[in-house]
Design a protein around this motif. Structure first.
Motif, PDB file in Angstrom:
ATOM      1  N   ASN A  48       0.816  -1.217   0.000  1.00 17.41           N
ATOM      2  CA  ASN A  48       0.000   0.000   0.000  1.00 17.41           C
ATOM      3  C   ASN A  48       0.853   1.272   0.000  1.00 17.41           C
ATOM      4  N   LEU A  49       1.816   1.306  -0.897  1.00 21.38           N
ATOM      5  CA  LEU A  49       2.720   2.446  -1.020  1.00 21.38           C
ATOM      6  C   LEU A  49       2.259   3.374  -2.135  1.00 21.38           C
ATOM      7  N   VAL A  50       2.575   4.654  -1.986  1.00 22.22           N
ATOM      8  CA  VAL A  50       2.368   5.643  -3.040  1.00 22.22           C
ATOM      9  C   VAL A  50       3.598   5.605  -3.941  1.00 22.22           C
ATOM     10  N   ILE A  51       3.387   5.404  -5.233  1.00 21.54           N
ATOM     11  CA  ILE A  51       4.490   5.432  -6.196  1.00 21.54           C
ATOM     12  C   ILE A  51       4.709   6.885  -6.610  1.00 21.54           C
ATOM     13  N   ILE A  52       5.952   7.343  -6.509  1.00 19.80           N
ATOM     14  CA  ILE A  52       6.304   8.649  -7.059  1.00 19.80           C
ATOM     15  C   ILE A  52       7.399   8.413  -8.085  1.00 19.80           C
ATOM     16  N   THR A  53       7.160   8.900  -9.299  1.00 18.90           N
ATOM     17  CA  THR A  53       8.019   8.573 -10.430  1.00 18.90           C
ATOM     18  C   THR A  53       8.051   9.715 -11.435  1.00 18.90           C
ATOM     19  N   MET A  54       9.002   9.635 -12.336  1.00 13.82           N
ATOM     20  CA  MET A  54       9.044  10.538 -13.483  1.00 13.82           C
ATOM     21  C   MET A  54       8.756   9.755 -14.771  1.00 13.82           C
ATOM     22  N   ASP A  55       8.284   8.525 -14.614  1.00 10.10           N
ATOM     23  CA  ASP A  55       8.015   7.621 -15.734  1.00 10.10           C
ATOM     24  C   ASP A  55       6.556   7.760 -16.168  1.00 10.10           C
ATOM     25  N   LYS A  56       6.364   8.324 -17.348  1.00 10.67           N
ATOM     26  CA  LYS A  56       4.994   8.578 -17.825  1.00 10.67           C
ATOM     27  C   LYS A  56       4.194   7.302 -18.060  1.00 10.67           C
ATOM     28  N   ARG A  68      -5.409   0.457  -6.631  1.00  8.98           N
ATOM     29  CA  ARG A  68      -4.900  -0.803  -6.075  1.00  8.98           C
ATOM     30  C   ARG A  68      -3.701  -0.598  -5.161  1.00  8.98           C
ATOM     31  N   CYS A  69      -3.045   0.566  -5.288  1.00 13.20           N
ATOM     32  CA  CYS A  69      -1.911   0.862  -4.417  1.00 13.20           C
ATOM     33  C   CYS A  69      -2.256   2.130  -3.627  1.00 13.20           C
ATOM     34  N   GLY A  70      -1.285   2.746  -3.034  1.00 12.46           N
ATOM     35  CA  GLY A  70      -1.555   3.946  -2.247  1.00 12.46           C
ATOM     36  C   GLY A  70      -1.835   5.181  -3.082  1.00 12.46           C
ATOM     37  N   GLY A  71      -1.659   5.052  -4.395  1.00 11.36           N
ATOM     38  CA  GLY A  71      -1.802   6.174  -5.330  1.00 11.36           C
ATOM     39  C   GLY A  71      -0.533   6.291  -6.152  1.00 11.36           C
ATOM     40  N   ILE A  72      -0.602   7.084  -7.208  1.00 14.01           N
ATOM     41  CA  ILE A  72       0.547   7.276  -8.094  1.00 14.01           C
ATOM     42  C   ILE A  72       0.711   8.764  -8.364  1.00 14.01           C
ATOM     43  N   VAL A  73       1.939   9.251  -8.193  1.00 14.13           N
ATOM     44  CA  VAL A  73       2.280  10.635  -8.525  1.00 14.13           C
ATOM     45  C   VAL A  73       3.338  10.586  -9.620  1.00 14.13           C
ATOM     46  N   VAL A  74       3.037  11.230 -10.752  1.00 10.65           N
ATOM     47  CA  VAL A  74       3.979  11.279 -11.870  1.00 10.65           C
ATOM     48  C   VAL A  74       4.407  12.728 -12.068  1.00 10.65           C
ATOM     49  N   ALA A  75       5.713  12.963 -11.960  1.00 11.71           N
ATOM     50  CA  ALA A  75       6.269  14.292 -12.220  1.00 11.71           C
ATOM     51  C   ALA A  75       6.684  14.343 -13.685  1.00 11.71           C
ATOM     52  N   LYS A  76       5.931  15.123 -14.473  1.00 16.38           N
ATOM     53  CA  LYS A  76       6.222  15.256 -15.903  1.00 16.38           C
ATOM     54  C   LYS A  76       6.916  16.591 -16.120  1.00 16.38           C
ATOM     55  N   THR A  77       8.210  16.578 -15.937  1.00 16.43           N
ATOM     56  CA  THR A  77       9.008  17.805 -16.035  1.00 16.43           C
ATOM     57  C   THR A  77      10.172  17.577 -16.994  1.00 16.43           C
ATOM     58  N   TYR A  78       9.869  17.215 -18.206  1.00 17.36           N
ATOM     59  CA  TYR A  78      10.883  16.826 -19.166  1.00 17.36           C
ATOM     60  C   TYR A  78      11.793  17.987 -19.554  1.00 17.36           C
ATOM     61  N   ARG A  79      13.038  17.620 -19.814  1.00 15.73           N
ATOM     62  CA  ARG A  79      14.065  18.558 -20.281  1.00 15.73           C
ATOM     63  C   ARG A  79      14.277  19.718 -19.316  1.00 15.73           C
ATOM     64  N   ARG A  80      14.293  19.410 -18.052  1.00 16.39           N
ATOM     65  CA  ARG A  80      14.570  20.406 -17.008  1.00 16.39           C
ATOM     66  C   ARG A  80      15.782  19.937 -16.214  1.00 16.39           C
ATOM     67  N   GLY A 103      -5.069   6.539  -3.660  1.00 18.17           N
ATOM     68  CA  GLY A 103      -5.839   5.801  -4.658  1.00 18.17           C
ATOM     69  C   GLY A 103      -6.062   6.523  -5.967  1.00 18.17           C
ATOM     70  N   ASN A 104      -5.415   7.667  -6.156  1.00 20.81           N
ATOM     71  CA  ASN A 104      -5.610   8.474  -7.364  1.00 20.81           C
ATOM     72  C   ASN A 104      -4.317   8.578  -8.159  1.00 20.81           C
ATOM     73  N   LEU A 105      -4.444   9.080  -9.387  1.00 24.06           N
ATOM     74  CA  LEU A 105      -3.293   9.421 -10.209  1.00 24.06           C
ATOM     75  C   LEU A 105      -3.131  10.938 -10.166  1.00 24.06           C
TER      76      LEU A 105
END
Length: 120
Positions: A48-56, A68-80, A103-105
């Motif tokens: 039950n972990l929150v995934i934090i990633t830069m993978d789109k 199904r997991c704790g939620g997903i956070v995607v950092a979309k900060t390309y070319r920075r 539970g959200n994206l």
């Protein structure tokens, strides 16, 4: 919050998350480097972990349902730079709370935050 930091997440972001009192398990620090996206997701679901990633790829909710997991956070900060990415992440991450993530994206971009709420 219990967070699973994907190996592509910049170390200063991981440090920032820890400084805010989060329990962060880093793939790099835990010797899991090289595991697949599916393995990342399955571990997050089991614990039950929150995934934090830069993978789109993690924005694909049919493949990786955030409820199904704790939620997903995607950092979309390309070319920075790392510093620019950290500044963007900090600015927008502090504007959301744990209930926004659970539970959200959540997608963080230079322009702001989008939340795709699950229909649990």
């Amino acid at each position: 919050m219990k967070i699973f930091a994907n190996e592509n997440l910049f170390e200063p972001i991981i440090d920032y998350l820890r400084s805010r009192g989060n329990d962060v398990l880093s793939i790099r620090d835990s010797g899991l480097s090289g595991i697949s996206d599916d393995e990342v997701y399955e571990k997050a679901c089991k614990e039950n972990l929150v995934i934090i990633t830069m993978d789109k790829d993690f924005t694909r909710t049919f493949r990786f349902p955030p409820e199904r997991c704790g939620g997903i956070v995607v950092a979309k900060t390309y070319r920075r730079t790392v510093d620019e990415t950290l500044a963007i992440f900090r600015k927008h991450f502090q504007a959301i709370n744990e209930e926004d993530i659970k539970g959200n994206l959540v997608i963080i971009t230079p322009e702001g935050v989008r939340i795709r709420r699950s229909t649990r």
